[in-house]
Design a protein around this motif. Structure first.
Motif, PDB file in Angstrom:
ATOM      1  N   VAL A   1       1.988  -2.438 -17.061  1.00  0.00           N
ATOM      2  CA  VAL A   1       2.587  -1.536 -18.050  1.00  0.00           C
ATOM      3  C   VAL A   1       1.600  -0.464 -18.495  1.00  0.00           C
ATOM      4  O   VAL A   1       1.943   0.725 -18.592  1.00  0.00           O
ATOM      5  N   SER A   2       0.361  -0.877 -18.775  1.00  0.00           N
ATOM      6  CA  SER A   2      -0.623   0.053 -19.347  1.00  0.00           C
ATOM      7  C   SER A   2      -1.320   0.904 -18.295  1.00  0.00           C
ATOM      8  O   SER A   2      -1.752   2.025 -18.576  1.00  0.00           O
ATOM      9  N   GLY A   3      -1.472   0.370 -17.064  1.00  0.00           N
ATOM     10  CA  GLY A   3      -2.208   1.081 -16.033  1.00  0.00           C
ATOM     11  C   GLY A   3      -3.702   1.132 -16.280  1.00  0.00           C
ATOM     12  O   GLY A   3      -4.406   1.967 -15.700  1.00  0.00           O
ATOM     13  N   GLU A   4      -4.209   0.238 -17.135  1.00  0.00           N
ATOM     14  CA  GLU A   4      -5.613   0.241 -17.486  1.00  0.00           C
ATOM     15  C   GLU A   4      -6.474  -0.345 -16.371  1.00  0.00           C
ATOM     16  O   GLU A   4      -5.988  -1.069 -15.492  1.00  0.00           O
ATOM     17  N   VAL A   5      -7.764  -0.037 -16.445  1.00  0.00           N
ATOM     18  CA  VAL A   5      -8.732  -0.649 -15.541  1.00  0.00           C
ATOM     19  C   VAL A   5      -9.060  -2.028 -16.076  1.00  0.00           C
ATOM     20  O   VAL A   5      -9.342  -2.206 -17.266  1.00  0.00           O
ATOM     21  N   TYR A   6      -9.008  -3.011 -15.203  1.00  0.00           N
ATOM     22  CA  TYR A   6      -9.228  -4.405 -15.611  1.00  0.00           C
ATOM     23  C   TYR A   6     -10.689  -4.652 -15.928  1.00  0.00           C
ATOM     24  O   TYR A   6     -11.575  -4.293 -15.151  1.00  0.00           O
ATOM     25  N   GLU A   7     -10.922  -5.264 -17.087  1.00  0.00           N
ATOM     26  CA  GLU A   7     -12.277  -5.640 -17.495  1.00  0.00           C
ATOM     27  C   GLU A   7     -12.364  -7.161 -17.513  1.00  0.00           C
ATOM     28  O   GLU A   7     -11.788  -7.803 -18.393  1.00  0.00           O
ATOM     29  N   PRO A   8     -13.062  -7.758 -16.559  1.00  0.00           N
ATOM     30  CA  PRO A   8     -13.141  -9.229 -16.509  1.00  0.00           C
ATOM     31  C   PRO A   8     -13.722  -9.847 -17.768  1.00  0.00           C
ATOM     32  O   PRO A   8     -13.276 -10.885 -18.225  1.00  0.00           O
ATOM     33  N   LEU A   9     -14.745  -9.182 -18.338  1.00  0.00           N
ATOM     34  CA  LEU A   9     -15.359  -9.643 -19.586  1.00  0.00           C
ATOM     35  C   LEU A   9     -15.417  -8.465 -20.554  1.00  0.00           C
ATOM     36  O   LEU A   9     -16.061  -7.462 -20.269  1.00  0.00           O
TER      37      LEU A   9
ATOM     38  N   ARG B   1       0.810  -1.214   0.000  1.00  0.00           N
ATOM     39  CA  ARG B   1       0.000   0.000   0.000  1.00  0.00           C
ATOM     40  C   ARG B   1       0.845   1.268   0.000  1.00  0.00           C
ATOM     41  O   ARG B   1       0.540   2.240  -0.697  1.00  0.00           O
ATOM     42  N   GLU B   2       1.927   1.283   0.785  1.00  0.00           N
ATOM     43  CA  GLU B   2       2.694   2.508   0.979  1.00  0.00           C
ATOM     44  C   GLU B   2       3.917   2.633   0.066  1.00  0.00           C
ATOM     45  O   GLU B   2       4.280   3.736  -0.326  1.00  0.00           O
ATOM     46  N   LYS B   3       4.539   1.517  -0.264  1.00  0.00           N
ATOM     47  CA  LYS B   3       5.791   1.576  -1.006  1.00  0.00           C
ATOM     48  C   LYS B   3       5.647   1.135  -2.460  1.00  0.00           C
ATOM     49  O   LYS B   3       6.330   1.651  -3.344  1.00  0.00           O
ATOM     50  N   TYR B   4       4.780   0.191  -2.691  1.00  0.00           N
ATOM     51  CA  TYR B   4       4.581  -0.332  -4.049  1.00  0.00           C
ATOM     52  C   TYR B   4       3.103  -0.184  -4.405  1.00  0.00           C
ATOM     53  O   TYR B   4       2.367  -1.171  -4.538  1.00  0.00           O
ATOM     54  N   GLY B   5       2.693   1.058  -4.592  1.00  0.00           N
ATOM     55  CA  GLY B   5       1.290   1.349  -4.848  1.00  0.00           C
ATOM     56  C   GLY B   5       0.772   0.758  -6.146  1.00  0.00           C
ATOM     57  O   GLY B   5      -0.441   0.531  -6.288  1.00  0.00           O
ATOM     58  N   HIS B   6       1.673   0.490  -7.107  1.00  0.00           N
ATOM     59  CA  HIS B   6       1.218  -0.069  -8.379  1.00  0.00           C
ATOM     60  C   HIS B   6       0.737  -1.509  -8.247  1.00  0.00           C
ATOM     61  O   HIS B   6       0.195  -2.061  -9.210  1.00  0.00           O
ATOM     62  N   THR B   7       0.931  -2.126  -7.075  1.00  0.00           N
ATOM     63  CA  THR B   7       0.361  -3.462  -6.885  1.00  0.00           C
ATOM     64  C   THR B   7      -1.167  -3.418  -6.915  1.00  0.00           C
ATOM     65  O   THR B   7      -1.807  -4.443  -7.152  1.00  0.00           O
ATOM     66  N   ALA B   8      -1.745  -2.236  -6.689  1.00  0.00           N
ATOM     67  CA  ALA B   8      -3.203  -2.101  -6.761  1.00  0.00           C
ATOM     68  C   ALA B   8      -3.711  -2.400  -8.167  1.00  0.00           C
ATOM     69  O   ALA B   8      -4.839  -2.880  -8.332  1.00  0.00           O
ATOM     70  N   LEU B   9      -2.888  -2.119  -9.193  1.00  0.00           N
ATOM     71  CA  LEU B   9      -3.292  -2.442 -10.562  1.00  0.00           C
ATOM     72  C   LEU B   9      -3.447  -3.942 -10.750  1.00  0.00           C
ATOM     73  O   LEU B   9      -4.359  -4.414 -11.436  1.00  0.00           O
ATOM     74  N   LEU B  10      -2.559  -4.710 -10.117  1.00  0.00           N
ATOM     75  CA  LEU B  10      -2.595  -6.163 -10.256  1.00  0.00           C
ATOM     76  C   LEU B  10      -3.733  -6.770  -9.436  1.00  0.00           C
ATOM     77  O   LEU B  10      -4.329  -7.774  -9.821  1.00  0.00           O
ATOM     78  N   ARG B  11      -4.040  -6.138  -8.316  1.00  0.00           N
ATOM     79  CA  ARG B  11      -5.073  -6.673  -7.427  1.00  0.00           C
ATOM     80  C   ARG B  11      -6.482  -6.423  -7.952  1.00  0.00           C
ATOM     81  O   ARG B  11      -7.462  -6.832  -7.321  1.00  0.00           O
ATOM     82  N   GLN B  12      -6.587  -5.767  -9.088  1.00  0.00           N
ATOM     83  CA  GLN B  12      -7.896  -5.634  -9.723  1.00  0.00           C
ATOM     84  C   GLN B  12      -8.458  -6.991 -10.123  1.00  0.00           C
ATOM     85  O   GLN B  12      -9.675  -7.181 -10.179  1.00  0.00           O
ATOM     86  N   VAL B  13      -7.560  -7.945 -10.407  1.00  0.00           N
ATOM     87  CA  VAL B  13      -7.973  -9.294 -10.803  1.00  0.00           C
ATOM     88  C   VAL B  13      -8.393 -10.055  -9.558  1.00  0.00           C
ATOM     89  O   VAL B  13      -7.594 -10.230  -8.632  1.00  0.00           O
ATOM     90  N   LYS B  14      -9.624 -10.502  -9.518  1.00  0.00           N
ATOM     91  CA  LYS B  14     -10.131 -11.251  -8.365  1.00  0.00           C
ATOM     92  C   LYS B  14      -9.361 -12.567  -8.241  1.00  0.00           C
ATOM     93  O   LYS B  14      -9.308 -13.358  -9.175  1.00  0.00           O
ATOM     94  N   GLY B  15      -8.765 -12.788  -7.097  1.00  0.00           N
ATOM     95  CA  GLY B  15      -7.932 -13.965  -6.886  1.00  0.00           C
ATOM     96  C   GLY B  15      -6.466 -13.614  -6.697  1.00  0.00           C
ATOM     97  O   GLY B  15      -5.672 -14.450  -6.260  1.00  0.00           O
ATOM     98  N   VAL B  16      -6.091 -12.387  -7.039  1.00  0.00           N
ATOM     99  CA  VAL B  16      -4.723 -11.896  -6.836  1.00  0.00           C
ATOM    100  C   VAL B  16      -4.727 -11.015  -5.604  1.00  0.00           C
ATOM    101  O   VAL B  16      -5.264  -9.914  -5.614  1.00  0.00           O
ATOM    102  N   GLY B  17      -4.139 -11.507  -4.528  1.00  0.00           N
ATOM    103  CA  GLY B  17      -4.115 -10.783  -3.273  1.00  0.00           C
ATOM    104  C   GLY B  17      -2.842  -9.982  -3.091  1.00  0.00           C
ATOM    105  O   GLY B  17      -1.992  -9.908  -3.994  1.00  0.00           O
ATOM    106  N   PRO B  18      -2.646  -9.403  -1.909  1.00  0.00           N
ATOM    107  CA  PRO B  18      -1.458  -8.569  -1.674  1.00  0.00           C
ATOM    108  C   PRO B  18      -0.155  -9.345  -1.749  1.00  0.00           C
ATOM    109  O   PRO B  18       0.861  -8.802  -2.196  1.00  0.00           O
ATOM    110  N   ILE B  19      -0.163 -10.599  -1.319  1.00  0.00           N
ATOM    111  CA  ILE B  19       1.075 -11.390  -1.338  1.00  0.00           C
ATOM    112  C   ILE B  19       1.485 -11.700  -2.774  1.00  0.00           C
ATOM    113  O   ILE B  19       2.643 -11.515  -3.171  1.00  0.00           O
ATOM    114  N   THR B  20       0.546 -12.182  -3.578  1.00  0.00           N
ATOM    115  CA  THR B  20       0.850 -12.513  -4.972  1.00  0.00           C
ATOM    116  C   THR B  20       1.262 -11.272  -5.754  1.00  0.00           C
ATOM    117  O   THR B  20       2.234 -11.305  -6.524  1.00  0.00           O
ATOM    118  N   ALA B  21       0.540 -10.168  -5.552  1.00  0.00           N
ATOM    119  CA  ALA B  21       0.848  -8.939  -6.291  1.00  0.00           C
ATOM    120  C   ALA B  21       2.240  -8.421  -5.938  1.00  0.00           C
ATOM    121  O   ALA B  21       3.021  -8.046  -6.828  1.00  0.00           O
TER     122      ALA B  21
END
Length: 273
Positions: free
Chosen positions: A251-259, A125-145
């Motif tokens: 890389v893109s910083g896009e909002v994840y679209e599941p479908l 949350r504080e040091k690697y904020g871009h992990t929030a982009l990866l956590r958009q995918v349901k099933g990818v938690g803070p540890i995996t990201a």
């Protein structure tokens, strides 16, 4: 460099001579080493320490269950964090004194793992904020990201997102000869911890609680083919697609679209990459 472990004689002098000859004749056979920064290596220690504690807790739980089973009894099913609380009273009286230290040690490890989880959540949350982009995918938690981000460190090092799959050892090995094309397991190169976490995320996506996404539909389609190891292969295939997708989002910083709207309900362009 490939093939270095097959040599019968290996020392610094022979290595230097061979590298010089290969660099003159075939430079493409040599691959540069990319060292992670000291800061990233320090943060990776937190993840690897937690992974070691989880492995130790699993070994203690399995040992306790096995020893109880050898006495003709069974411990109730439960999750690893609640193991000590659920089974302490279920241990047979005649071996309780011998096994209670194992149960209490598992409880202590669970408490330490919980503290590591808090540290990892704070780091992401504080040091690697871009992990929030990866956590958009349901099933990818803070540890995996966080493990994914720290292992790759720089997403620009990969020309194509699909190169991440081979880097993490999630592509099949090949030993084709003539008309023979045997089906082999994955290469398992790269970081074992990240590969294991991605497969765990893929299993959640394919599981009963996984949301309806392109990734899930792709994996379920592979499961329908049947076969002895269909589910395992589907989980690994989804893990590889997930690794590619996470790199695209990073890389893109896009909002994840599941479908994806207006496309085939099987696979989105990001996953197809």
């Amino acid at each position: 460099m490939e093939g270095s472990k097959r040599r019968k004689r290996k020392n610094d002098r022979i290595d230097a001579n061979k590298l010089a000859r290969l660099g003159r004749i075939d430079p493409q056979s040599l691959h540069p080493m990319r060292h992670r920064s000291k800061e990233v290596r320090q943060d990776l220690v937190v993840l690897r320490a937690r992974d070691a504690l989880v492995a130790a807790r699993t070994e203690l739980i399995n040992a306790t269950r096995g020893l109880v089973k050898s006495m003709g009894a069974r411990l109730p099913k439960c999750s690893s964090p609640s193991f000590a609380q659920k089974v302490e009273e279920a241990v047979p009286v005649e071996i309780r004194e011998a096994l209670l230290p194992l149960v209490r040690m598992a409880a202590a490890l669970s408490a330490d793992i919980k503290e590591y989880d808090k540290k990892i959540e704070t780091l992401g949350r504080e040091k690697y904020g871009h992990t929030a982009l990866l956590r958009q995918v349901k099933g990818v938690g803070p540890i995996t990201a966080l493990a994914y981000v720290l292992t790759l460190e720089n997403p620009e090092r990969f020309v194509k997102s699909r190169d991440v799959g081979p880097y993490l050892g999630l592509v099949p090995k090949q030993e084709d000869s003539g008309e023979s094309q045997p089906q082999l397991g994955i290469s398992k190169t790269g970081d074992t911890m990240v590969r294991k976490l991605l497969v765990g995320s893929a299993q959640y996506i394919l599981g009963p609680f996984g949301p309806d996404t392109d990734l899930r539909r792709y994996g379920l389609r592979l499961c329908e083919r049947g076969g002895k190891n269909a589910k395992k292969r589907a989980a690994v295939a989804v893990a590889r697609k997930l690794a590619v997708l996470l790199h695209c989002l990073w890389v893109s910083g896009e909002v994840y679209e599941p479908l994806r709207q207006g496309l085939s309900p099987t696979l989105s362009p990001a996953v197809a990459a």
